[in-house]
Design an enzyme around this catalytic site. Structure first.
Site, PDB file in Angstrom:
ATOM      1  N   GLY A  12       0.815  -1.209   0.000  1.00 25.91           N
ATOM      2  CA  GLY A  12       0.000   0.000   0.000  1.00 25.91           C
ATOM      3  C   GLY A  12       0.846   1.255   0.000  1.00 25.91           C
ATOM      4  N   ASP A  62      -2.814  -7.090  -5.668  1.00 32.65           N
ATOM      5  CA  ASP A  62      -3.817  -7.063  -4.610  1.00 32.65           C
ATOM      6  C   ASP A  62      -3.293  -7.738  -3.351  1.00 32.65           C
ATOM      7  OD1 ASP A  62      -6.042  -7.180  -3.008  1.00 32.65           O
ATOM      8  OD2 ASP A  62      -7.299  -8.265  -4.440  1.00 32.65           O
ATOM      9  N   ALA A  63      -3.019  -6.941  -2.332  1.00 31.93           N
ATOM     10  CA  ALA A  63      -2.445  -7.471  -1.091  1.00 31.93           C
ATOM     11  C   ALA A  63      -3.452  -8.238  -0.243  1.00 31.93           C
ATOM     12  CB  ALA A  63      -1.833  -6.347  -0.273  1.00 31.93           C
ATOM     13  N   SER A 142      -4.669   1.846  13.684  1.00 32.42           N
ATOM     14  CA  SER A 142      -5.226   3.194  13.593  1.00 32.42           C
ATOM     15  C   SER A 142      -5.713   3.616  14.966  1.00 32.42           C
ATOM     16  CB  SER A 142      -6.399   3.224  12.599  1.00 32.42           C
ATOM     17  OG  SER A 142      -7.138   4.419  12.716  1.00 32.42           O
ATOM     18  N   TYR A 155     -14.232  -0.986   9.890  1.00 38.25           N
ATOM     19  CA  TYR A 155     -12.823  -0.614   9.759  1.00 38.25           C
ATOM     20  C   TYR A 155     -12.122  -0.633  11.115  1.00 38.25           C
ATOM     21  CZ  TYR A 155      -8.762   2.412   8.811  1.00 38.25           C
ATOM     22  OH  TYR A 155      -7.500   2.934   8.713  1.00 38.25           O
ATOM     23  N   LYS A 159      -8.821  -2.839  12.721  1.00 34.65           N
ATOM     24  CA  LYS A 159      -7.597  -2.240  13.240  1.00 34.65           C
ATOM     25  C   LYS A 159      -7.314  -2.704  14.668  1.00 34.65           C
ATOM     26  CE  LYS A 159      -6.489  -0.118   9.532  1.00 34.65           C
ATOM     27  NZ  LYS A 159      -5.284  -0.513   8.775  1.00 34.65           N
TER      28      LYS A 159
END
Length: 252
Positions: A12, A62-63, A142, A155, A159
């Site tokens: 990324g 694509d990771a 995050s 999300y 994290k």
């Protein structure tokens, strides 16, 4: 903090924090395999680092794809002869109301943020174990893994999970001299925030240190956790947010 003769993968990393970390590693002597989903962005980023004197190769892809994560590790070894450092930075954010959140978005977020990070770490750690000289893994968390934020239920869940993964893998990786930590950035000025004229004023007002972070702030923290001098730090999460999570003022 020199990384001379070290080899790294940063996912990324076409722009933003990932690019800054890849560039910082190269500036300190590391050889970096730079990944991004966007093929043009990936190659342009690697070329920019090379123009600055860095040893950087691009591998777009694509990771979240397990086979591709294994290819990343294989390519790093083919290019550099070994793999010492991994920064699993690739991640996806989908804002959405919990009551109407799209299952397709949920799958996309989990596949990249968790599945991709888990299996990339697995592939990298296998290589490091085989080499027998240790290594360092950095997962990108995050502040919303610590503090609730509107519209980010899925999300933020991923994290927080990455930070638990860093803790749990201490059991598996420590016997092989491999450290694993998580970095949790707060509000950070990147290409994604440049179009929002309210971003800097708002986050400067509600961040105790008086400004949002820069990608350089994140790079310094990442290189600290990756460096051999920090080899006794593992299973930890470092929040870099100018004190925001201490007061948790909402971005109104």
């Amino acid at each position: 903090m020199t990384f001379q003769n070290y080899s790294a993968i940063v996912t990324g990393a076409g722009q933003g924090i990932g690019f800054a970390i890849a560039e910082g590693l190269c500036q300190q002597g590391a050889r970096v395999l730079l990944n991004d989903l966007d093929e043009t962005l990936c190659h342009d980023a690697a070329e920019k680092i090379r123009q600055g004197g860095g040893n950087c190769h691009a591998l777009p892809g694509d990771a979240s794809d397990v086979n591709f994560t294994r290819q990343l590790v294989q390519t790093a070894v083919e290019q550099f002869g070994r793999l010492d450092l991994l920064v699993a930075n690739a991640g996806l954010t989908h804002f959405g109301d919990f009551f109407s959140y799209d299952p397709a978005h949920f799958e996309q977020v989990l596949n990249l943020n968790l599945r991709g990070s888990f299996f990339l770490t697995q592939a990298a750690a296998r290589q490091m174990r085989q080499q027998g000289q240790g290594g360092s893994v950095l997962l990108m968390s995050s502040v919303v893994g610590h503090q609730a934020h509107p519209g980010l239920a899925a999300y933020s869940m991923t994290k927080a999970a990455l930070e638990m993964l860093a803790k749990n893998l201490v059991i598996d990786l420590s016997p092989h001299g491999i450290t694993i930590n998580a970095l949790a950035p707060g509000a950070t000025q990147t290409e994604r925030t440049l179009d929002d004229p309210t971003y800097v004023p708002i986050w400067s007002r509600i961040t105790p240190m008086g400004r949002p972070a820069t990608v350089t702030d994140m790079t310094h923290a990442a290189l600290f956790l990756l460096h051999p001098a920090s080899r006794h730090i593992t299973g930890q999460s470092l929040v870099v947010d100018g004190g925001w999570t201490s007061v948790s003022l909402p971005p109104e």
